[in-house]
Design a protein around this motif. Structure first.
Motif, PDB file in Angstrom:
ATOM      1  N   THR A  24      -0.103 -35.640 -58.398  1.00 44.00           N
ATOM      2  CA  THR A  24       0.578 -36.939 -58.473  1.00 44.00           C
ATOM      3  C   THR A  24      -0.415 -38.051 -58.132  1.00 44.00           C
ATOM      4  OG1 THR A  24       1.224 -36.652 -56.216  1.00 44.00           O
ATOM      5  CG2 THR A  24       2.826 -36.046 -57.877  1.00 44.00           C
ATOM      6  N   ASN A  25       0.098 -39.261 -58.143  1.00 44.10           N
ATOM      7  CA  ASN A  25      -0.775 -40.406 -57.884  1.00 44.10           C
ATOM      8  C   ASN A  25      -0.947 -40.650 -56.379  1.00 44.10           C
ATOM      9  OD1 ASN A  25       1.802 -41.101 -57.355  1.00 44.10           O
ATOM     10  ND2 ASN A  25       1.633 -43.171 -58.185  1.00 44.10           N
ATOM     11  N   VAL A  26      -0.708 -39.626 -55.599  1.00 44.01           N
ATOM     12  CA  VAL A  26      -0.634 -39.833 -54.160  1.00 44.01           C
ATOM     13  C   VAL A  26      -1.931 -40.411 -53.565  1.00 44.01           C
ATOM     14  CG1 VAL A  26      -1.172 -37.421 -53.620  1.00 44.01           C
ATOM     15  CG2 VAL A  26       0.151 -38.745 -52.022  1.00 44.01           C
ATOM     16  N   VAL A  60      -2.103 -44.084 -54.162  1.00 42.05           N
ATOM     17  CA  VAL A  60      -1.274 -44.868 -53.250  1.00 42.05           C
ATOM     18  C   VAL A  60      -1.993 -45.056 -51.906  1.00 42.05           C
ATOM     19  CG1 VAL A  60       1.004 -45.095 -52.234  1.00 42.05           C
ATOM     20  CG2 VAL A  60       0.745 -43.898 -54.379  1.00 42.05           C
TER      21      VAL A  60
END
Lengths: 453, 225
Positions: free
Chosen positions: B189-191, B194
């Motif tokens: 994911t784009n974790v 972030v």
């Protein structure tokens, strides 16, 4: 726990067989004892009764003789009592008692009926001791005559009954004891088989039943089960090998396509500017490749042949790392609560455990609506992840562990994909398990991260 | 910079060779394990990219043999085997990094550059990292920008430290994740994005110049404006 074990124990066929066998043994024993009783104690009893009746009869005949007067009659009584110490004779002659009894007992039935009554006898030491007398009474012309004999057989009868009781009790204990031992033995064999079947059910197809040298009926069954498992294992392996090979073989050409696209993008990007469609193709290709990789990895994880180098893993640290990683995803959107009720350590592979926990936590965050709440609680080797998102209906809960299963077929997002299947496989490798429950509303995922102590 | 590529798939090595040459590397290619080991032991390479599955001699055998000769050239293992245990085996055999196929060239390039730089200045025991007006005091565990102290979460501190240690170098998301969290897997994911966005918010306030730059399709780089 105990009552459950007891229930299991008493439900077995061998236990029922034991009980039936015990009843039969007890019946046979009692039959033999009754016969012995008839031939010994009862026979002696009859002789005793006959003796009493003969004596009583004799006195009655004596009193009926015209020539016999009171003096002769009492003399005869005296003579008899002196001859036999166990004989009790008393004549109630006008309220005067003649014989070896001091008082005349009441309620003695008339000849030929007999009754047992107690008297006190003074023994040689001058002590009185109670003695049971069996007696009857006859009418003579001189008054009522009581004739009785010491009933030693009464004691014998008691002893006989006590001994019989012990014998029957012993037989009962013996048969039940043997039954318990057999039952335990049989149960332990059956338990082995049922535990194995449970292991197989949980996916450990490599498990085999131990065989003993006795080659008994259980070995026969065990052997058949083992052969069946060999067959199933072979089939499963060949199927998963085929999927692995497909995935592997498709991956190589796909990788080449990816290389070519990347090459074109690198060159054209500089000369012609952006090629958005090509970037999209690359992204989609990456997703396909990713799925292939995950599928290959999953089948690898599911084959328990994977030799993990396990070491003690601090679950608090791993969970903390997961929480640190997802923290920015959570920040404004929802509330994340992370509680350590009891720290836990399991033997395992840190990277895999991290991944399993991350998958579950990330899922919970993804499916929880704005302003929702996600709660992570660690209690020893058990981790509970709760959310108040839409949850999973009960009939779907088993299905979400299937590869590439999507809860709502119409939904366009990625679904669970391989995530939960991978979690399940990782936990199985660690001797743990995953369980889904209703959180009213939402989903509660219970991760048992290692074997239960 | 001399690179040895030990890879038997023609298309793959042709592409990697070309791409590295474009980046200014001198690239030699070995098509099997024997040849690879022979070239590698010459000791004239700055980095070796080694395929895990090779004909004639398995990649790991080749690597173990190389390390047994005392050769310490950094080695990146390229492998179609993505599993954790494979990775650990690879690193145990003496590999310095592990890249799973299919890989993007960008990712491989980033890791090659990180390794070659790392190999050159490993013993720089710096206590202060500086870029532009941002100072990271490693001893005092403090970050200031233009004299203003910035409070960072532990992981943000580690992220920034990694980026500052490798300033000017492009660092990919997976590299960052592996370095800061020390777990081997791709969170997908784009974790990480972030996390970086949060870090940026803290570092680049009040129209201050940008320090963390995004490199499209590759990752992040810290550079003075």
């Amino acid at each position: 726990m105990w009552s459950e074990r007891l229930r299991l124990f008493t439900q077995t066929s061998i236990w029922r067989f034991t009980l039936a066998f015990t009843v039969v043994v007890l019946l046979i024993c009692s039959g033999i004892l009754v016969m012995v009783y008839q031939f010994t104690v009862a026979e002696q009893r009859r002789q005793l009764e006959q003796q009493i009746l003969t004596v009583a009869n004799g006195f009655q005949d004596l009193s009926n003789l015209e020539s016999v007067h009171f003096v002769e009659f009492t003399q005869a009584i005296q003579e008899r009592t002196e001859k036999s110490h166990s004989l009790v004779i008393a004549l109630n002659h006008q309220d005067q008692i003649i014989g070896n009894l001091e008082s005349f007992p009441d309620a003695i039935p008339a000849f030929p009926q007999l009754v047992r009554f107690p008297i006190a006898v003074i023994n040689y030491q001058g002590e009185t001791e109670p003695t049971i007398v069996l007696g009857t009474q006859v009418m003579t012309k001189f008054g009522i005559l009581l004739v009785g004999l010491f009933d030693d057989y009464h004691k014998e009868e008691k002893q006989f009954l006590t001994v019989s009781g012990f014998a029957l009790g012993g037989a009962l204990l013996f048969t039940v004891g043997i039954g318990v031992i057999f039952n335990r033995r049989v149960l332990s064999r059956v338990k082995q088989i049922s535990e194995l079947v449970a292991q197989v059910q949980s996916g450990q197809l490599q498990t085999r039943l131990p065989l003993s040298k006795r080659a008994d009926e259980y070995d026969l069954i065990s052997n058949q089960i083992n052969q069946m498992l060999d067959d199933i294992d072979g089939l499963v392996n060949s199927i998963s090998n085929i999927t692995d090979n497909i995935a592997h073989d498709l991956r190589t050409p796909l990788s080449r396509i990816r290389i070519r696209i990347e090459e074109v993008l690198r060159k054209k990007g500089e000369e012609l500017g952006e090629e958005p469609w090509l970037v999209d193709v690359q992204t989609e290709l990456d997703q396909v490749l990713e799925t292939f990789n995950a599928m290959l990895e999953l089948s690898r994880l599911e084959k328990s042949t994977l030799a993990l180098e396990k070491s003690p893993c601090d679950l608090v640290k791993i969970c903390q790392d997961v929480v640190d990683l997802v923290q920015p995803l959570v920040q404004q959107k929802l509330q994340l609560e992370w509680i350590v009720e009891e720290p836990g350590v399991v033997q395992g592979e840190t990277h895999l455990l991290f991944r399993a926990i991350y998958n579950v936590v990330e899922n919970a965050i993804r499916y929880t609506p704005e302003q929702g709440q996600v709660k992570i609680v660690l209690k020893g080797t058990c981790l509970v992840v709760e959310d108040n998102g839409p949850g999973i209906p009960e009939f779907e809960r088993e299905n979400v562990f299937q590869r590439l299963y999507q809860l709502d077929k119409s939904r366009q997002d990625q679904g669970f994909g391989l995530g939960l299947s991978i979690v399940k496989a990782i936990l199985q490798l660690h001797g743990g398990r995953i369980q889904l429950e209703d959180n009213h509303p939402g989903l509660r995922v219970i991760l048992q991260l290692g074997p239960i102590d | 910079m001399k690179l040895l590529l030990i890879e038997d798939d023609e298309l793959t090595y042709q592409y990697i060779q070309k791409a590295f040459q474009e980046q200014g590397y001198t690239v030699d290619v070995a098509n099997d394990g024997n040849e690879g080991l022979f070239l590698a032991t010459s000791g004239e390479y700055d980095i070796i990219v080694l395929d895990r599955m090779l004909s004639k001699m398995d990649g790991l055998t080749c690597l173990s043999a190389l390390r047994a000769t005392g050769n310490q050239t950094p080695v990146i293992i390229l492998s179609a085997l993505a599993h954790v245990d494979e990775r650990i085996k690879g690193l145990k055999a003496g590999g310095d990094d592990y890249v799973t196929k299919p890989f993007s060239f960008q990712e491989l390039l980033i890791r090659v550059e990180l390794l070659t730089k790392r190999h050159q200045n490993t013993n720089g025991n710096t206590t202060k990292l500086v870029v532009d007006d941002l100072i990271m005091d490693l001893l005092g565990h403090k970050v200031t920008r233009a004299g203003q102290e910035i409070s960072l979460q532990p992981k943000e501190f580690q992220l920034l430290q990694y980026l500052l240690t490798h300033q000017g170098q492009v660092v990919s998301r997976t590299v960052l994740f592996e370095a800061v969290w020390e777990y081997y897997f791709d969170p997908k994911t784009n974790v990480i994005d972030v996390h970086i966005a949060n870090l940026r918010k803290k570092l680049e306030t009040n129209n201050q110049s940008q320090l963390i730059h995004t490199v499209r399709g590759a990752g992040y780089v810290v550079r003075a404006p």
